[in-house]
Write a protein that holds these residues in place. Structure first.
Motif, PDB file in Angstrom:
ATOM      1  N   THR A 119       0.824  -1.099   0.003  1.00 56.63           N
ATOM      2  CA  THR A 119       0.163   0.000   0.026  1.00 56.63           C
ATOM      3  C   THR A 119       0.954   1.084  -0.058  1.00 56.63           C
ATOM      4  O   THR A 119       0.432   2.340  -0.548  1.00 56.63           O
ATOM      5  CB  THR A 119      -0.888   0.077   1.319  1.00 56.63           C
ATOM      6  OG1 THR A 119      -1.656  -1.075   1.138  1.00 56.63           O
ATOM      7  CG2 THR A 119      -1.804   1.209   1.329  1.00 56.63           C
ATOM      8  N   LYS A 168       1.154   4.502  -2.720  1.00 57.75           N
ATOM      9  CA  LYS A 168       0.898   5.865  -2.289  1.00 57.75           C
ATOM     10  C   LYS A 168       2.116   6.579  -2.693  1.00 57.75           C
ATOM     11  O   LYS A 168       2.001   8.006  -3.154  1.00 57.75           O
ATOM     12  CB  LYS A 168       0.815   6.068  -0.661  1.00 57.75           C
ATOM     13  CG  LYS A 168      -0.492   5.191  -0.181  1.00 57.75           C
ATOM     14  CD  LYS A 168      -1.679   5.837  -0.957  1.00 57.75           C
ATOM     15  CE  LYS A 168      -2.941   5.103  -0.597  1.00 57.75           C
ATOM     16  NZ  LYS A 168      -4.044   5.277  -1.323  1.00 57.75           N
ATOM     17  N   GLN A 174       2.030   7.798  -6.095  1.00 63.30           N
ATOM     18  CA  GLN A 174       1.139   8.712  -6.588  1.00 63.30           C
ATOM     19  C   GLN A 174       1.466  10.113  -6.097  1.00 63.30           C
ATOM     20  O   GLN A 174       0.702  10.989  -6.438  1.00 63.30           O
ATOM     21  CB  GLN A 174      -0.330   8.373  -5.509  1.00 63.30           C
ATOM     22  CG  GLN A 174      -0.981   7.036  -5.943  1.00 63.30           C
ATOM     23  CD  GLN A 174      -2.200   6.868  -5.306  1.00 63.30           C
ATOM     24  OE1 GLN A 174      -2.592   7.671  -4.367  1.00 63.30           O
ATOM     25  NE2 GLN A 174      -2.538   5.433  -5.125  1.00 63.30           N
ATOM     26  N   ILE A 196       1.284   5.406   6.607  1.00 59.84           N
ATOM     27  CA  ILE A 196       0.356   5.367   5.669  1.00 59.84           C
ATOM     28  C   ILE A 196      -0.656   6.428   5.611  1.00 59.84           C
ATOM     29  O   ILE A 196      -1.007   7.137   4.601  1.00 59.84           O
ATOM     30  CB  ILE A 196      -0.135   3.882   5.374  1.00 59.84           C
ATOM     31  CG1 ILE A 196       0.603   2.896   4.746  1.00 59.84           C
ATOM     32  CG2 ILE A 196      -1.442   3.986   4.210  1.00 59.84           C
ATOM     33  CD1 ILE A 196       0.162   1.625   4.714  1.00 59.84           C
ATOM     34  N   VAL A 197      -1.460   6.622   6.803  1.00 61.49           N
ATOM     35  CA  VAL A 197      -2.259   7.763   6.898  1.00 61.49           C
ATOM     36  C   VAL A 197      -1.645   8.905   6.612  1.00 61.49           C
ATOM     37  O   VAL A 197      -2.370   9.622   6.179  1.00 61.49           O
ATOM     38  CB  VAL A 197      -2.846   7.489   8.386  1.00 61.49           C
ATOM     39  CG1 VAL A 197      -3.790   8.625   8.858  1.00 61.49           C
ATOM     40  CG2 VAL A 197      -3.562   6.122   8.681  1.00 61.49           C
ATOM     41  N   ILE A 199      -1.411   9.449   2.820  1.00 64.78           N
ATOM     42  CA  ILE A 199      -2.584   9.800   2.242  1.00 64.78           C
ATOM     43  C   ILE A 199      -2.994  11.364   2.450  1.00 64.78           C
ATOM     44  O   ILE A 199      -3.424  11.766   1.594  1.00 64.78           O
ATOM     45  CB  ILE A 199      -3.816   8.810   2.928  1.00 64.78           C
ATOM     46  CG1 ILE A 199      -3.769   7.438   2.467  1.00 64.78           C
ATOM     47  CG2 ILE A 199      -5.182   9.363   2.287  1.00 64.78           C
ATOM     48  CD1 ILE A 199      -4.422   6.284   3.134  1.00 64.78           C
ATOM     49  N   ILE A 235      -0.809  13.500   0.007  1.00 70.51           N
ATOM     50  CA  ILE A 235      -1.415  13.261  -1.202  1.00 70.51           C
ATOM     51  C   ILE A 235      -2.457  14.355  -1.438  1.00 70.51           C
ATOM     52  O   ILE A 235      -2.581  15.023  -2.299  1.00 70.51           O
ATOM     53  CB  ILE A 235      -1.572  11.902  -1.593  1.00 70.51           C
ATOM     54  CG1 ILE A 235      -0.420  11.076  -1.608  1.00 70.51           C
ATOM     55  CG2 ILE A 235      -2.356  11.894  -3.129  1.00 70.51           C
ATOM     56  CD1 ILE A 235      -0.758   9.592  -1.815  1.00 70.51           C
ATOM     57  N   ALA A 236      -3.325  14.374  -0.357  1.00 71.49           N
ATOM     58  CA  ALA A 236      -4.396  15.301  -0.351  1.00 71.49           C
ATOM     59  C   ALA A 236      -4.118  16.708  -0.359  1.00 71.49           C
ATOM     60  O   ALA A 236      -4.447  17.508  -0.887  1.00 71.49           O
ATOM     61  CB  ALA A 236      -5.555  14.885   0.751  1.00 71.49           C
TER      62      ALA A 236
END
Length: 246
Positions: free
Chosen positions: A21, A25, A28, A169-170, A173, A176-177
């Motif tokens: 995962t 990420k 991305q 990972i959180v 994320i 990326i946002a």
């Protein structure tokens, strides 16, 4: 904390899935930042901040991925150590204790039917055997204890690694946002980079703590090796004989 094979298997599965995962990420990050920076309404200084932040996030992300993959090479070690702990404690120590108990003079079955000078001589000669067997049992117990401690430490390390990975990972994320947002600044870029670099420190701390503990255990194992080489209870390096003059 006792080693639980089922729980540890679940931990290793989380790590394997989490690494996949995280890799997705990280891949991305670059496209997301470039897409945002290329919008006509994004000023050059904002675009520069986006790309700089993205490159730093990718750098940290790749470091974390590389370190996790490196550490995963030893993920099976706690399982093997747990197996060997049982072997040393149950089979080797248990077997040696059994020999020590059954070779003492008062437990020798032959003496119930055998008397005289030969029986007495044999009884005297066999006295060294329970001592030698007990020595094996003591050493085996120390080896099992060391292995058990290493098993627990290794399992705890990988559990903490799984927690760090999940948090990372959180964070990724969220990064990326943020990189996809038009509301951005150099201060915001620094904040994103700071958030994604925190887990690097956590991993280094966890590895350092594990290395210190295992280093101490390595010293203990060295002491056990020295004990195993002690021939006090093994004349000329051999099991003590029971036949006088042999």
């Amino acid at each position: 904390m006792a080693f639980n094979a089922a729980q540890y298997e679940a931990t290793t599965q989380k790590l394997t899935t989490g690494i996949q995962t995280l890799s997705e990420k990280v891949n991305q990050v670059g496209p997301k930042a470039e897409s945002t920076a290329n919008h006509w309404y994004v000023p050059d200084f904002i675009g520069d901040a986006l790309i700089w932040a993205a490159n730093k996030v990718i750098e940290f992300g790749n470091w974390v991925l590389g370190k996790l993959k490196e550490l995963m090479e030893g993920v099976a070690a706690p399982v093997y150590m747990a197996i060997h702990t049982w072997t040393w404690q149950s089979e080797i120590r248990g077997g040696a204790s059994g020999v020590a108990g059954t070779t003492t003079a008062d437990q020798l079955q032959s003496l119930k039917h055998w008397t005289g000078e030969a029986a007495t001589s044999y009884t005297n000669a066999v006295k060294a055997q329970p001592i030698a067997a007990a020595k094996i049992g003591t050493t085996a117990d120390k080896v099992a204890t060391g292995l058990a401690l290493c098993t627990t430490a290794g399992a705890a390390f990988y559990v903490s690694l799984a927690v760090i990975l999940a948090q990372y990972i959180v964070t990724m994320i969220g990064a990326i946002a943020a990189l996809g947002s038009v509301v951005f600044s150099w201060a915001g870029a620094a904040l994103i980079v700071g958030d994604t670099s925190v887990s690097v420190g956590y991993i280094i701390t966890a590895v350092t703590a594990l290395a210190a503990l295992l280093g101490a255990q390595a010293q203990q194992m060295a002491a056990i090796e020295g004990e195993a080489r002690d021939m006090t209870t093994y004349p000329n390096g051999h099991w003590p004989v029971a036949a006088p003059g042999a």
